[in-house]
Scaffold this active site. Structure first.
Site, PDB file in Angstrom:
ATOM      1  N   ARG A  39       1.262 -10.001   7.787  1.00 42.21           N
ATOM      2  CA  ARG A  39       1.779  -9.629   6.458  1.00 42.21           C
ATOM      3  C   ARG A  39       3.286  -9.470   6.595  1.00 42.21           C
ATOM      4  O   ARG A  39       3.775  -8.400   6.913  1.00 42.21           O
ATOM      5  CB  ARG A  39       1.115  -8.328   6.014  1.00 42.21           C
ATOM      6  N   SER A 111      -7.572  -7.964  -2.477  1.00 40.73           N
ATOM      7  CA  SER A 111      -7.366  -6.523  -2.721  1.00 40.73           C
ATOM      8  C   SER A 111      -7.802  -6.200  -4.141  1.00 40.73           C
ATOM      9  O   SER A 111      -7.368  -6.873  -5.082  1.00 40.73           O
ATOM     10  CB  SER A 111      -5.890  -6.158  -2.596  1.00 40.73           C
ATOM     11  N   LYS A 140       3.763   0.502   2.254  1.00 34.74           N
ATOM     12  CA  LYS A 140       3.803  -0.365   1.064  1.00 34.74           C
ATOM     13  C   LYS A 140       4.513   0.398  -0.042  1.00 34.74           C
ATOM     14  O   LYS A 140       3.917   1.242  -0.710  1.00 34.74           O
ATOM     15  CB  LYS A 140       2.374  -0.737   0.646  1.00 34.74           C
TER      16      LYS A 140
HETATM   17  N1  TZP Z   1      -2.110  -2.015   0.753  1.00 42.94           N
HETATM   18  C1  TZP Z   1      -2.478  -0.821   0.316  1.00 42.94           C
HETATM   19  S1  TZP Z   1      -1.906   0.407   1.299  1.00 42.94           S
HETATM   20  C2  TZP Z   1      -1.157  -0.687   2.350  1.00 42.94           C
HETATM   21  C3  TZP Z   1      -1.372  -1.975   1.895  1.00 42.94           C
HETATM   22  C4  TZP Z   1      -0.884  -3.198   2.511  1.00 42.94           C
HETATM   23  C5  TZP Z   1      -0.377  -0.278   3.545  1.00 42.94           C
HETATM   24  C6  TZP Z   1      -1.226   0.290   4.636  1.00 42.94           C
HETATM   25  O1  TZP Z   1      -0.441   0.665   5.740  1.00 42.94           O
HETATM   26  P1  TZP Z   1      -0.655   2.019   6.547  1.00 42.94           P
HETATM   27  O2  TZP Z   1       0.569   2.145   7.404  1.00 42.94           O
HETATM   28  O3  TZP Z   1      -1.883   1.824   7.381  1.00 42.94           O
HETATM   29  O4  TZP Z   1      -0.765   3.123   5.545  1.00 42.94           O
END
Ligand code: TZP
Ligand code: MG
Length: 214
Positions: A39, A111, A140
């Site tokens: 990503r 998602s 995010k």
């Molecule tokens: N989509 C929803 S939360 C997220 C994504 C890509 C980020 C998740 O990262 P982390 O560091 O595990 O909270």
């Protein structure tokens, strides 16, 4: 494709901080991750040829461990290098269009945040659903409000056959409720990418499934 418990690691070069992302991935693979998603986002994100080269390096590492290599958003890239799968969000390319474009054996992840989105994703041919953020996340910036496991429970109840992967702020210490809600897997960026001992952290997250502490 998703045997429980799955530990689905997500990484881009920005998530690696000052560490070498390929080294992090290697350690995560050694630790036993079951899925990997590239990503590549945010300021300084790789593009063009450098992104393709980086993706191929990640793909090779995953291949050595027989771990599916999934590309976030970038359908062109995923198809060009024959990734194992593509993951799209609601703001990305339409899941049905992606499904029609991608190779037959490829995995499609989508998602979703509601029953309606889940239903549409399933109709489009999704192989699994990503749901979150479960907890607060720093990875995010435009993430929605965390909603715990409520939505996962609802989607699991309505579509019991569809694998759901929880995401957002998940660590070895708080993954329990996500497993209990029926998720087949937990998707994790920072708890793994930022761990001092990446390999051990993956094992800890895996073991959280049975409530064991490492
Ligand atoms: N989509 C929803 S939360 C997220 C994504 C890509 C980020 C998740 O990262 P982390 O560091 O595990 O909270
Ligand atoms: Mg996306």
């Amino acid at each position: 494709m998703f045997s429980k418990p799955s530990v689905y690691f997500i990484l881009g070069t920005a998530d690696a901080g000052r560490k070498d992302p390929l080294h992090i991935l290697e350690k995560a693979l050694e630790g036993g991750i079951t899925h990997f998603q590239l990503r590549e986002k945010g300021p300084g994100a790789l593009t063009g040829q450098s992104l393709t080269e980086f993706a191929i390096q990640c793909q090779k590492l995953c291949g050595t461990w027989k771990v599916p290599f999934i590309v976030n958003d970038d359908v062109e890239l995923a198809c060009a290098i024959s990734a194992d799968g593509i993951h799209v969000g609601q703001e990305d390319a339409d899941a049905l269009t992606v499904k029609e474009r991608m190779g037959k054996g490829m995995i499609l992840g989508v998602s979703v945040h509601s029953i309606e989105e889940a239903e549409k994703a399933i109709r489009s041919g999704a192989d699994y659903l990503g749901m979150g953020p479960v907890y607060g996340t720093k990875s995010k910036p435009d993430a929605k409000e965390p909603s715990g496991v409520t939505k996962i429970l609802k989607v699991r109840e309505r579509f019991p056959e569809m694998p759901v992967v929880g995401i957002g702020g998940i660590t070895a210490l708080n993954a329990g409720p996500v497993w209990d809600a029926g998720a087949k897997g937990v998707a994790v960026i920072s708890a793994i990418a930022g761990a001092n001992d990446v390999q051990m952290e993956v094992k800890r997250i895996m073991n959280s499934y049975k409530g064991e502490r490492l």
